[in-house]
Design an enzyme around this catalytic site. Structure first.
Site, mmCIF file in Angstrom:
data_model
loop_
_atom_site.group_PDB
_atom_site.id
_atom_site.type_symbol
_atom_site.label_atom_id
_atom_site.label_comp_id
_atom_site.label_asym_id
_atom_site.label_seq_id
_atom_site.Cartn_x
_atom_site.Cartn_y
_atom_site.Cartn_z
ATOM 1 N N PHE A 123 -2.745 -7.531 -14.355
ATOM 2 C CA PHE A 123 -1.295 -7.325 -13.701
ATOM 3 C C PHE A 123 -1.284 -7.423 -12.424
ATOM 4 O O PHE A 123 -2.762 -7.154 -11.689
ATOM 5 C CB PHE A 123 -1.262 -6.116 -13.936
ATOM 6 N N GLU A 127 -0.904 -8.236 -3.001
ATOM 7 C CA GLU A 127 -1.091 -9.471 -2.258
ATOM 8 C C GLU A 127 -1.560 -8.717 -1.391
ATOM 9 O O GLU A 127 -1.755 -7.899 -0.476
ATOM 10 C CB GLU A 127 -0.078 -10.208 -1.622
ATOM 11 N N SER A 132 1.004 -1.217 -1.058
ATOM 12 C CA SER A 132 2.209 -0.117 -1.187
ATOM 13 C C SER A 132 3.955 -0.982 -1.232
ATOM 14 O O SER A 132 4.710 0.097 -2.294
ATOM 15 C CB SER A 132 1.883 1.185 -0.318
ATOM 16 N N ASP A 240 4.472 3.331 -13.658
ATOM 17 C CA ASP A 240 4.849 4.857 -14.427
ATOM 18 C C ASP A 240 4.400 5.046 -16.012
ATOM 19 O O ASP A 240 3.301 5.747 -15.508
ATOM 20 C CB ASP A 240 6.214 4.842 -15.207
ATOM 21 N N GLY A 339 -26.960 19.999 -4.744
ATOM 22 C CA GLY A 339 -27.901 19.557 -3.620
ATOM 23 C C GLY A 339 -28.541 18.334 -3.450
ATOM 24 O O GLY A 339 -27.488 17.716 -3.597
ATOM 25 N N GLU A 363 -3.213 1.437 -7.940
ATOM 26 C CA GLU A 363 -1.609 2.210 -9.028
ATOM 27 C C GLU A 363 -1.308 3.126 -8.421
ATOM 28 O O GLU A 363 -0.174 3.679 -8.976
ATOM 29 C CB GLU A 363 -2.250 2.399 -10.554
ATOM 30 N N THR A 365 -1.414 4.978 -4.243
ATOM 31 C CA THR A 365 -2.096 5.792 -3.533
ATOM 32 C C THR A 365 -1.200 6.804 -3.594
ATOM 33 O O THR A 365 0.170 7.221 -3.989
ATOM 34 C CB THR A 365 -2.508 5.191 -1.898
HETATM 35 N N1 CAA Z 1 11.282 2.247 -12.816
HETATM 36 C C1 CAA Z 1 12.296 1.442 -13.363
HETATM 37 N N2 CAA Z 1 13.432 0.812 -12.293
HETATM 38 C C2 CAA Z 1 12.408 1.525 -11.351
HETATM 39 C C3 CAA Z 1 11.618 2.681 -11.140
HETATM 40 C C4 CAA Z 1 10.963 2.556 -11.985
HETATM 41 N N3 CAA Z 1 10.241 3.523 -12.417
HETATM 42 N N4 CAA Z 1 11.115 2.789 -9.475
HETATM 43 C C5 CAA Z 1 12.249 1.645 -9.069
HETATM 44 N N5 CAA Z 1 13.132 1.322 -9.623
HETATM 45 C C6 CAA Z 1 13.848 0.603 -9.438
HETATM 46 C C7 CAA Z 1 15.003 1.406 -8.737
HETATM 47 O O1 CAA Z 1 16.149 2.107 -9.203
HETATM 48 C C8 CAA Z 1 15.835 0.025 -7.734
HETATM 49 O O2 CAA Z 1 16.748 -0.187 -8.828
HETATM 50 P P1 CAA Z 1 17.981 -0.380 -7.604
HETATM 51 O O3 CAA Z 1 18.076 -1.532 -6.075
HETATM 52 O O4 CAA Z 1 18.662 -1.684 -8.671
HETATM 53 O O5 CAA Z 1 19.273 0.855 -7.473
HETATM 54 C C9 CAA Z 1 14.585 -0.774 -7.204
HETATM 55 O O6 CAA Z 1 13.732 -0.423 -8.279
HETATM 56 C C10 CAA Z 1 13.757 -0.358 -5.905
HETATM 57 O O7 CAA Z 1 14.036 0.908 -6.062
HETATM 58 P P2 CAA Z 1 13.082 1.776 -4.018
HETATM 59 O O8 CAA Z 1 14.144 1.751 -3.947
HETATM 60 O O9 CAA Z 1 12.620 2.524 -4.331
HETATM 61 O O10 CAA Z 1 11.902 0.650 -3.943
HETATM 62 P P3 CAA Z 1 11.131 1.073 -2.621
HETATM 63 O O11 CAA Z 1 11.165 -0.755 -2.506
HETATM 64 O O12 CAA Z 1 12.092 1.357 -1.756
HETATM 65 O O13 CAA Z 1 9.688 0.792 -3.267
HETATM 66 C C11 CAA Z 1 7.623 2.124 -4.107
HETATM 67 C C12 CAA Z 1 9.242 1.874 -3.859
HETATM 68 C C13 CAA Z 1 8.134 3.461 -4.710
HETATM 69 C C14 CAA Z 1 7.700 2.510 -2.434
HETATM 70 C C15 CAA Z 1 6.861 1.006 -4.165
HETATM 71 O O14 CAA Z 1 6.819 -0.062 -3.942
HETATM 72 C C16 CAA Z 1 5.823 1.767 -5.078
HETATM 73 O O15 CAA Z 1 5.237 2.152 -6.153
HETATM 74 N N6 CAA Z 1 4.863 0.749 -4.514
HETATM 75 C C17 CAA Z 1 3.160 1.095 -4.549
HETATM 76 C C18 CAA Z 1 2.375 -0.003 -5.691
HETATM 77 C C19 CAA Z 1 1.584 0.478 -6.629
HETATM 78 O O16 CAA Z 1 1.278 1.084 -7.177
HETATM 79 N N7 CAA Z 1 0.766 -0.681 -6.627
HETATM 80 C C20 CAA Z 1 -0.809 -1.012 -7.656
HETATM 81 C C21 CAA Z 1 -0.789 -2.156 -7.831
HETATM 82 S S1 CAA Z 1 -1.302 -2.778 -9.095
HETATM 83 C C22 CAA Z 1 -2.829 -1.706 -9.323
HETATM 84 O O17 CAA Z 1 -3.245 -1.160 -8.244
HETATM 85 C C23 CAA Z 1 -3.671 -2.818 -10.744
HETATM 86 C C24 CAA Z 1 -5.072 -2.622 -10.649
HETATM 87 O O18 CAA Z 1 -5.827 -3.111 -10.187
HETATM 88 C C25 CAA Z 1 -5.573 -0.918 -11.249
#
Ligand code: CAA
Length: 380
Positions: A123, A127, A132, A240, A339, A363, A365
């Site tokens: 996945f 970048e 975040s 999620d 220890g 996934e 922070t």
């Molecule tokens: N399910 C469906 N839709 C969702 C959602 C969810 N859980 N969460 C948000 N959305 C939708 C919202 O409804 C919104 O839609 P609309 O514009 O149509 O209303 C849209 O997405 C934007 O939502 P936000 O305004 O809440 O978005 P944001 O830009 O403020 O950011 C955030 C939200 C929670 C900070 C998000 O950017 C985030 O989760 N960041 C962290 C990223 C992350 O977890 N990266 C991990 C990388 S993967 C990894 O680590 C894998 C590995 O190698 C093990």
């Protein structure tokens, strides 16, 4: 309220526990030292249906539920946390979104061989300059001749060195911000797809992580996952589910450390008796066990909600936040119980402590989990 496991859930938990004890635990220290990818054990996990626990069997999956997935992740990660994340990325971050957002034609090509474990997925969202703030990505997908041309770089990609395909997110319409992001499936054989050298990590060293470069990679339109502009929602919904997997990984790491600390406390003598007789040690063990159980209940709740088909974003974020921070506390206490020996490589608790640390970062922070939880609280 019933929190009993079903017969099938108990069976998968016991099967994974036995596998972890026989095949993972005895090797985990060596794999950590040598950064060894456990290909043979991953193949066996696939044979047991564990590379896609909750994917229906018609698509090559294990045909179980998300609670079973959480149980399996806890047990496998208790044996080897690196193996745990190899499994969780294929399950939650690759197979799950293809199952949820793919057409039947896409599932035949991009899900079945990955769910069965014949192939491995990864996945690619993060970048170099956007972690975040995922919507700030720079990777571009430009429309051309019945498809798209991808250019950009992704980093910290778990399973990147071994993956046969990548679920990648790229900008198809930059001015639209997150609504301009689209998801694509790209085979590792694609022209212009280049892997960086594996990252030298602090923990989970049995799993491979690297950067991926897309140098004008052509992706036919049929390999777009979901509609144009829906990629951000695909990524968020996928995470999620992924957060349940990582929470369960943290739980497994914590349990390994707790079990080793308890055994050591019963053996090690000080002031003429086993240190387990002292309240100072007993209280540490009591706190560790309580926090482990609390994390497990949060994880089971999130997984049960996922199985019910209702939105579980907040519950998954709570489970991951609590379980990951708990794992760091518990593994640190396990070192304390050992220890000075706990600070050496002669015991596994130092590895559990190193392995736990990433669960507070990838996934999403801990800070991002709090953002998700708070946003949901304030909607009410
Ligand atoms: N399910 C469906 N839709 C969702 C959602 C969810 N859980 N969460 C948000 N959305 C939708 C919202 O409804 C919104 O839609 P609309 O514009 O149509 O209303 C849209 O997405 C934007 O939502 P936000 O305004 O809440 O978005 P944001 O830009 O403020 O950011 C955030 C939200 C929670 C900070 C998000 O950017 C985030 O989760 N960041 C962290 C990223 C992350 O977890 N990266 C991990 C990388 S993967 C990894 O680590 C894998 C590995 O190698 C093990």
């Amino acid at each position: 309220m019933n929190i009993d496991l079903t017969e099938e859930q108990r069976q998968v938990r016991d099967l994974c526990r036995e596998f972890a004890d026989q095949e993972l635990k005895p090797n985990a220290r060596k794999w950590d030292e040598t950064h060894h990818y456990p290909a043979e054990q991953v193949k066996k996990l696939a044979e047991m249906g564990l590379m896609s626990v909750a994917v229906p069997s018609e698509w090559g999956g294990g045909g179980m539920d998300s609670v079973s997935y959480a149980l399996a992740m806890e047990e496998i990660s208790r044996g080897c946390a690196g193996t745990g994340v190899i499994m969780s990325v294929n399950n939650s971050l690759y197979c799950d979104p293809v199952l949820k957002f793919g057409t039947d034609q896409q599932k035949a090509e991009w899900l079945k061989p990955f769910a069965s474990g014949e192939k491995l997925g990864c996945f690619a969202l993060t970048e170099p300059m956007s972690g975040s703030d995922a919507a700030e990505m720079r990777t571009l997908a430009t429309k051309k001749d019945g498809g798209y041309v991808l250019s950009g770089a992704k980093n910290f990609i778990t399973n990147g060195p071994q993956a046969d395909a990548v679920l990648i997110f790229a900008m198809t319409d930059r001015p639209k911000g997150h609504k301009g992001i689209t998801a694509f499936l790209v085979p590792a054989t694609a022209k212009g797809f280049v892997r960086g050298k594996p990252d030298d990590k602090v923990g989970i060293r049995a799993s491979g992580t690297c950067s991926l470069f897309f140098e004008d990679v052509f992706v036919p339109e049929k390999d777009r996952l979901g509609k144009e502009g829906e990629g951000f929602k695909v990524a968020m919904a996928t995470l999620d589910g992924g957060r349940i997997g990582i929470a369960a990984q943290a739980l497994g790491i914590a349990r390994a450390a707790f079990e080793e600390a308890r055994a050591y406390a019963k053996e090690r003598k000080a002031f003429g008796q086993p240190i387990a007789n002292f309240q100072a040690i007993q209280f540490m063990l009591a706190d560790m066990a309580t926090e482990i159980d609390a994390a497990r209940l949060l994880i089971w709740r999130a997984a049960a909600l996922k199985d019910q088909g209702v939105r579980f974003s907040s519950e998954a974020a709570m489970a991951k936040l609590y379980a990951s921070e708990m794992a760091e506390r518990v593994t640190s206490k396990a070192i304390q119980v050992h220890g000075g020996y706990g600070y050496t490589k002669d015991f596994d608790v130092e590895r559990h402590w190193r392995d736990s640390r990433i669960t507070e970062i990838y996934e999403g922070t801990s800070e991002i989990q709090r953002v998700v939880i708070a946003a949901n609280l304030l909607k009410e």
